[in-house]
Write an enzyme that holds these catalytic residues in place. Structure first.
Site, PDB file in Angstrom:
ATOM      1  CE  LYS A 183      -1.448   2.860   2.664  1.00 17.38           C
ATOM      2  NZ  LYS A 183      -1.298   3.967   1.714  1.00 17.38           N
ATOM      3  CD  GLU A 259      13.319   0.668   9.328  1.00 17.02           C
ATOM      4  OE1 GLU A 259      13.782   1.721   9.793  1.00 17.02           O
ATOM      5  OE2 GLU A 259      13.925  -0.414   9.380  1.00 17.02           O
ATOM      6  CB  CYS A 293      13.239   8.866   8.297  1.00 17.41           C
ATOM      7  SG  CYS A 293      14.135   7.722   7.258  1.00 17.41           S
ATOM      8  CD  GLU A 390      10.291  12.751  11.113  1.00 22.16           C
ATOM      9  OE1 GLU A 390       9.097  12.501  11.325  1.00 22.16           O
ATOM     10  OE2 GLU A 390      11.008  12.044  10.397  1.00 22.16           O
TER      11      GLU A 390
END
Ligand code: NAD
Length: 486
Positions: A183, A259, A293, A390
């Protein structure tokens, strides 16, 4: 297939769902894909429903025994052919990625090369799925260990690396003998569909790889996790969504690899090679325009070198050419969408309110497309909000320090633990600091750690498990122990 896309990329790209080897419309209408550089819709892709998802699980479940029984060498050779096809089509795949994600063409080319390498690496790992045999300590029997495919695997991927996050999961899954339902993120379904088409061309049988773009990921993934035929979830994305999926997976005790997000510190000590540190900072910050990331998110720089480091980094970043990713010469494309840009802009505003000083950038340009300029902030206070989030954009906040233990404590003061970077000329210090940093990966005098042959992953709330290397293969296996008396 969409004609405009074919003109833009020089390649036909499927826009349907892939279930059991057939491209179809699905039951959920369509999903528009937008070019972040122009804000124009460039394709409509079929959108899957939970019913489509269960059809895909059936296809993957039916294909599982045949694929798992294939000789490992044959599975590996399918992956090897897929690697070669991806490399041959690097330019078309890179252009496709640019129009759905926005990144600069040079970043997209780099990602296709990196993504293809996962197929090559796992074509080689397919024949190295070893177990073990030993004599029990009592001497009474043998302990035999097998690694069997975990089974039907659901793979959920983000938009920031639309090709590499897919191949980093599909490669080891197929090498181990698993079948998959992928997906992709709704922003970037096209790269995933193009890669699935390549896998079929490479000889992967029907039903082994199924792909389901959707506008409604929550119910779709929940329906698959509730199905006992699904034995694995491999997720890459935000920590927030990862936490929710772990809760859902708990109901069926589904094996999870996660992750998740990062908040990477980048430490520059007073004895660092400043030129190398600026180059490393540039790579760690600007790879993928900061939408990674692994992006350096907080720069902790010793007070003795902070002035020079910050001025040189700002100079390097301010010379970058910002524009549409497809234009020759563009270094930095737009961010992926308007929400991402608003978040980046508001984090920079909050950092200046908190006392940070803008050295370069910081203004949303008045043009079409989700552009944001490279930005450097100096003297950011330790408690500033921007350091806790982030950023996911081309923004480098610099915090000054004087004491090594203090720098390590600052670096570790986050719930994340994906990667940390450090620059020093002293090997002893480098290794001591590397041991003390709470992260799954450390870059010592190096701004890039990603490598298909290395175990990639985080500690704390950055994830569970590893992708890449031999560890990545083991994530798609179950260990079976057989006690044998002979
Ligand atoms: P996201 O968590 O919003 O989405 C990731 C994927 O999950 C997408 O496919 C999305 O459609 C799907 N999703 C969203 N809500 C869901 C739900 N309720 N149920 C099931 N699936 C759902 O993340 P994103 O914005 O696409 O990607 C950026 C994030 O990914 C950042 O946090 C980044 O750090 C992280 N990331 C981590 C790694 C890593 O290897 N650790 C690599 C790349 C990106």
């Amino acid at each position: 297939m969409t004609a405009d896309l074919a003109t833009l990329t020089g390649m036909d790209t499927p826009t349907g769902l892939l279930i059991g080897g057939r491209w179809g419309d699905g039951r959920g209408g369509t999903l528009p894909v937008t070019d972040p550089a122009t804000e124009d819709v460039i394709a409509h892709v079929a959108s899957a429903t939970p019913e489509d998802a269960l059809d895909a699980v059936t296809a993957a479940h039916d294909a599982l025994p045949g694929w798992a029984a294939r000789p490992p060498r044959e599975r590996g050779e399918c992956l090897r052919r897929a690697f070669e096809l991806m490399v041959d089509r690097t330019e078309a795949l890179a252009r496709l990625m640019v129009v759905e994600n926005g990144k600069a063409l040079k970043d997209a080319r780099g990602e296709i090369t990196y993504a293809a390498e996962f197929f090559r690496w796992y074509s080689e790992e397919a024949v190295r799925n070893d177990g073990g045999l030993s004599l029990a300590p009592s001497g009474a029997n043998r302990i035999m260990v097998l690694r069997q495919p975990v089974g039907v695997s659901v793979l959920v991927t983000p938009w920031n690396f639309p090709a590499a996050m897919a191949t980093r999961k599909i490669g080891p899954a197929l090498a181990a003998g698993c079948t998959v339902v992928l997906k992709p993120a709704k922003e970037t379904p096209l790269s995933a569909l193009a890669i699935a088409a390549i896998l079929h061309e490479a000889g992967v049988p029907e039903g082994v790889v199924n792909v389901l773009p959707t506008t409604k990921p929550g119910p779709l993934v929940a329906a698959m996790l509730a199905d006992p035929r699904v034995r694995k979830l491999s997720f890459t994305g935000s920590t927030e969504v990862g936490r929710a999926l772990l809760r859902t997976a708990a109901d069926t005790v589904t094996n999870c690899s996660m992750e998740l997000g990062g908040n990477a510190p980048f430490l520059v000590f007073e004895d660092a090679d400043i030129e190398a540190a600026v180059e490393g900072a540039f790579l760690a910050k600007m790879r993928n325009g900061g939408e990674a990331c692994t992006a350096a998110n907080r720069f902790y720089v010793h007070d003795a070198v902070a002035g020079e480091f910050t001025a040189r980094l700002a100079d390097r970043l301010s010379r970058l050419s910002v524009g549409p990713g497809l234009d020759d010469g563009t270094d930095l494309g737009p961010l992926v969408n308007s929400d991402t840009r608003s978040k980046v802009a508001s984090l920079v505003e909050s950092a200046t309110r908190d006392g940070g000083r803008l050295v370069t950038g910081g203004q949303v340009p008045d043009r079409r497309g989700y552009f944001y300029p490279p930005t450097v902030l100096d003297d950011v206070p330790r408690g500033a909000g921007i350091l806790a989030e982030e950023i996911f954009g081309p923004v480098a906040p610099v915090v000054r320090f004087t004491d090594q233990a203090d720098a390590i404590a600052l670096a570790n003061s986050t719930e994340y633990g994906l990667v940390s970077y450090l620059y020093t000329r002293d090997l002893r210090r480098a290794l001591q600091v590397a041991e003390a940093l709470e992260a799954g990966m450390i870059g010592i005098n190096r701004g890039v750690v990603s490598d298909p042959a290395a175990p990639f992953g985080g500690v704390k709330q950055s994830g569970l498990g590893r992708e890449g290397g031999h560890d990545g293969l083991l994530e798609f296996t179950e260990t079976k122990y057989i006690a044998v008396d002979w």
